[in-house]
Design a protein around this motif. Structure first.
Motif, mmCIF file in Angstrom:
data_model
loop_
_atom_site.group_PDB
_atom_site.id
_atom_site.type_symbol
_atom_site.label_atom_id
_atom_site.label_comp_id
_atom_site.label_asym_id
_atom_site.label_seq_id
_atom_site.Cartn_x
_atom_site.Cartn_y
_atom_site.Cartn_z
ATOM 1 N N ILE A 429 0.854 -1.219 -0.120
ATOM 2 C CA ILE A 429 -0.018 0.161 -0.057
ATOM 3 C C ILE A 429 0.899 1.288 0.027
ATOM 4 O O ILE A 429 1.761 1.342 0.842
ATOM 5 C CB ILE A 429 -0.998 -0.120 1.327
ATOM 6 C CG1 ILE A 429 -1.776 -1.270 1.226
ATOM 7 C CG2 ILE A 429 -1.699 1.400 1.388
ATOM 8 C CD1 ILE A 429 -2.777 -1.507 2.540
ATOM 9 N N VAL A 433 -1.545 6.869 0.727
ATOM 10 C CA VAL A 433 -3.136 6.407 0.880
ATOM 11 C C VAL A 433 -3.569 7.037 2.281
ATOM 12 O O VAL A 433 -3.092 6.816 3.341
ATOM 13 C CB VAL A 433 -3.221 4.908 0.544
ATOM 14 C CG1 VAL A 433 -4.593 4.553 1.042
ATOM 15 C CG2 VAL A 433 -2.889 4.501 -0.790
ATOM 16 N N THR A 434 -4.627 7.643 2.245
ATOM 17 C CA THR A 434 -5.452 8.288 3.247
ATOM 18 C C THR A 434 -6.718 7.239 3.827
ATOM 19 O O THR A 434 -7.418 7.353 4.651
ATOM 20 C CB THR A 434 -5.814 9.501 3.042
ATOM 21 O OG1 THR A 434 -6.648 9.533 1.956
ATOM 22 C CG2 THR A 434 -4.591 10.210 3.056
ATOM 23 N N VAL A 436 -9.013 3.373 2.639
ATOM 24 C CA VAL A 436 -8.819 1.959 1.990
ATOM 25 C C VAL A 436 -10.139 1.234 2.311
ATOM 26 O O VAL A 436 -11.047 1.487 3.217
ATOM 27 C CB VAL A 436 -7.678 1.055 2.550
ATOM 28 C CG1 VAL A 436 -6.275 1.498 2.326
ATOM 29 C CG2 VAL A 436 -7.958 0.725 3.957
ATOM 30 N N VAL A 458 -4.734 5.949 8.834
ATOM 31 C CA VAL A 458 -5.474 5.497 7.582
ATOM 32 C C VAL A 458 -6.852 5.280 7.766
ATOM 33 O O VAL A 458 -7.151 4.534 8.508
ATOM 34 C CB VAL A 458 -4.787 4.358 6.573
ATOM 35 C CG1 VAL A 458 -5.478 4.199 5.293
ATOM 36 C CG2 VAL A 458 -3.296 4.852 6.318
ATOM 37 N N CYS A 497 -13.193 5.089 -3.407
ATOM 38 C CA CYS A 497 -11.845 4.591 -2.797
ATOM 39 C C CYS A 497 -11.131 3.914 -3.676
ATOM 40 O O CYS A 497 -11.707 2.858 -4.204
ATOM 41 C CB CYS A 497 -12.258 3.706 -1.644
ATOM 42 S SG CYS A 497 -11.160 3.173 -0.688
ATOM 43 N N ALA A 499 -8.264 2.237 -3.199
ATOM 44 C CA ALA A 499 -7.325 1.462 -2.610
ATOM 45 C C ALA A 499 -8.253 0.343 -2.025
ATOM 46 O O ALA A 499 -8.762 0.363 -1.084
ATOM 47 C CB ALA A 499 -6.303 1.895 -1.602
#
Length: 612
Positions: A429, A433-434, A436, A458, A497, A499
């Protein structure tokens, strides 16, 4: 540097297409039958049949050598056959083609040999006498010469480059060596012809028995009981054993014989340790149960990543029957063993198939077999036992907790390896990334991933219908991080989203809720279908073992050579680090970074292209 004369095979340029040469004999036989030519042309068919029987002979011996559930305690050289040896021995059967061509040439030059009876009662006696008087001493003398400096360095060293003798190793040699071996094989047959005692059955019998004994010596599995030699001591000079021949590969100036140690005794080249080692290996050969590994089906195919091969389809009924037998009466077995940095790693499994793990009535029986595997490994002195595949299922046995609680004094460390699996997924990841989206969010891995990410700030959208299971996980997070864990009940919640972490299989329809440009990380087996062309898909969590690993010669399912599932790699790291705790039950989130750093330290590498 140019190769020595007669080192390479004349048809080497054909590669695997050399199999056409076998077909030429069959084609000639079919053509002769169609043209109704004389019976002499039936020899093309006999040559083809003998070639096929010889190929089968070597394949069956190699299969037996790799049936670790039969042979683990019988192995002489206790190493696995690695990719390098498999590749070097790929064209082991060149000598069969050579001898087929030689037989065809003899028949062409002297067609009188083609008119033979089916049986001649004096043929066996003649062939044995010629073998004893000519073939054995001739081979002994030639073999000893090939251990001189020039011939060994330029020719025979190729044969000795195979670290683990197997049936295929018998055919691994140079063109010159096998030209001379063809003479050794041919003397008893041609001699019997010339004195009028040749027969068709003699040719089939002598060639196949010759191959049988060659395979026996190179099998690396001791199967001859020492009690036979204790009862009839002279027999030890009449027939060699796998131990006897293996000693030649270790101490090369001894044990040169073809099949009869008598000539080593006469030539003063007999290794004095031969009988003691044979007795020891024979005594160690009592336990017949241990392991099953893909190479027992076909070593060459097992050394390549799995894919459906059309020519294996006819064997599906046999595979199905084997599945039923294994299901009805199964034992725990070893699925892999290899050496890395002087530590032996073993992975055990239970011969069950995926659907069986979801049958409620099968759970008790499966756990019983897993328990037997653990106790067997403990008795054998194994340091770490990895629970493979679904054997570590949380619903089945609490991720191995059931066995550790039941047997608190285990010396073997029970490891599910999922801590490293979580580490591999998390390191895929990107750092920026903020948010998932996580499916399978309340599973063992899902829980660990969610707790780890929320600590990093996250936001984790956890797909679950169970508010209770969600809250239990949320309570495990630090108070100031609990806000980053969010329960969602529908895929639509992840429309924005990019991710996605997939721990539960999702359909193409459910994938459609992901936005364009999304990346699917996954820890679900089987992997999800790569349906979206505007999205990217990660690999299953896996790691490449270090280059110095020894004894691994088969691929894990569809994975490349030297690549293993991350949970299996977790067992390796556990062993290398010498950790004394069991890795069972829930994943310790605090150890994820520690296990990852240990894996990197020991040279294991993640295989995903998205690792950050």
């Amino acid at each position: 540097m140019a190769a020595a004369p007669l080192f390479s095979w004349p048809w080497e340029f054909l590669g695997s297409k050399k199999f056409v040469m076998y077909g030429l004999f069959l084609a000639k036989a079919i053509y002769s039958r169609y043209q109704e030519e004389s019976m002499t042309d039936s020899w093309s068919l006999h040559i083809f049949i003998i070639c096929m029987l010889r190929l089968l002979m070597y394949q069956l011996w190699t299969s037996y050598s790799n049936m670790l559930f039969f042979t683990r305690n019988r192995l002489i050289v206790k190493k696995g056959v690695d990719f390098k040896q498999i590749d070097e021995e790929w064209h082991w059967d060149n000598f069969i083609i050579l001898q087929a061509i030689a037989a065809a040439m003899v028949l062409y030059i002297s067609p009188t040999f083609a008119t033979l009876p089916l049986w001649n009662k004096n043929g066996i006696t003649a062939a044995l006498a010629l073998h004893l008087a000519i073939s054995e001493p001739l081979f002994y003398s030639i073999h000893k010469c090939f251990h001189g400096n020039y011939l060994f360095n330029n020719y025979h060293s190729l044969h000795h480059s195979s670290p683990v003798p197997q049936a295929y190793t018998a055919g691994h040699g140079t063109f010159l060596e096998h030209l001379l071996l063809t003479v050794v094989v041919g003397v008893p047959i041609l001699g019997s012809f010339l004195i009028g005692h040749g027969s068709l059955s003699l040719i089939y019998g002598y060639v196949l028995v010759f191959d049988l004994l060659r395979c026996l010596g190179h099998s690396n599995v001791e199967i001859i009981p020492h009690q036979i030699f204790d009862a009839i001591p002279f027999l030890r000079y009449i027939i060699y054993t796998p131990t006897y021949h293996s000693l030649h590969h270790v101490e090369m100036d001894t044990n040169y014989c073809l099949f009869m140690p008598l000539f080593d005794a006469l030539g003063n080249t007999l290794n004095t340790k031969s009988w003691d080692m044979h007795k020891k290996n024979s005594l160690d050969s009592i336990d017949m149960s241990s392991a099953m590994h893909a190479p027992f089906v076909n070593r060459s195919m097992a050394s390549l990543p799995y894919y459906t091969r059309i020519y294996l389809i006819p064997f599906l009924p046999i595979s199905f029957a084997a599945m039923l037998v294994m299901w009805a009466k199964s034992k725990p077995f070893l699925i892999s063993f290899y050496n890395i940095k002087d530590r032996l790693h073993q992975t055990w499994a239970v011969p069950r198939f995926g659907f069986q793990y979801f049958l409620p009535f099968a759970a008790e029986g499966i756990n019983k077999h897993i328990e037997e595997a653990i106790l067997r490994a403990n008795k054998l002195g194994v340091k770490v036992i990895s629970l493979a595949a679904l054997n570590k299922n949380e619903a089945l046995n609490g991720g191995g907790t059931l066995f550790v609680d039941k047997h608190p004094n285990l010396k073997v460390r029970v490891v599910h390896g999922n801590t490293l699996t979580a580490a591999v997924i998390l390191n895929e990841i990107p750092k920026d990334v903020t948010e998932v989206f996580l499916t399978g969010a309340t599973s063992k891995l899902g829980r660990a991933i969610a707790l780890y990410l929320c600590r990093k700030g996250v936001r984790v959208l956890m797909l679950t219908l169970s508010i209770e299971r969600f809250r239990n996980i949320q309570k495990e997070a630090p108070a100031d991080c609990q806000k980053y864990l969010v329960q969602v009940t529908k895929y639509q919640a992840a429309r924005n989203c990019k991710a996605w972490i997939v721990g539960k299989w999702i359909t193409p329809r459910e994938q459609n809720f992901a936005p364009s440009g999304a990346h699917f990380h996954q820890f679900v087996v089987p992997p999800i279908l790569q349906f979206r062309r505007d999205c990217t898909y990660g690999d299953l969590a896996a790691m490449k073992l270090p280059a110095d690993v020894q004894g691994i010669g088969s691929c894990e399912y569809t994975m490349d050579r030297g690549v293993v599932h991350a949970c299996h790699a977790g067992g390796v790291v556990h062993s290398l680090e010498g950790w004394t705790h069991h890795e069972v039950g829930a994943i310790d989130v605090d150890r994820i970074d520690l296990v990852w750093e240990a894996a990197m330290k020991h040279g294991l590498k993640p295989v995903s292209s998205t690792i950050r």
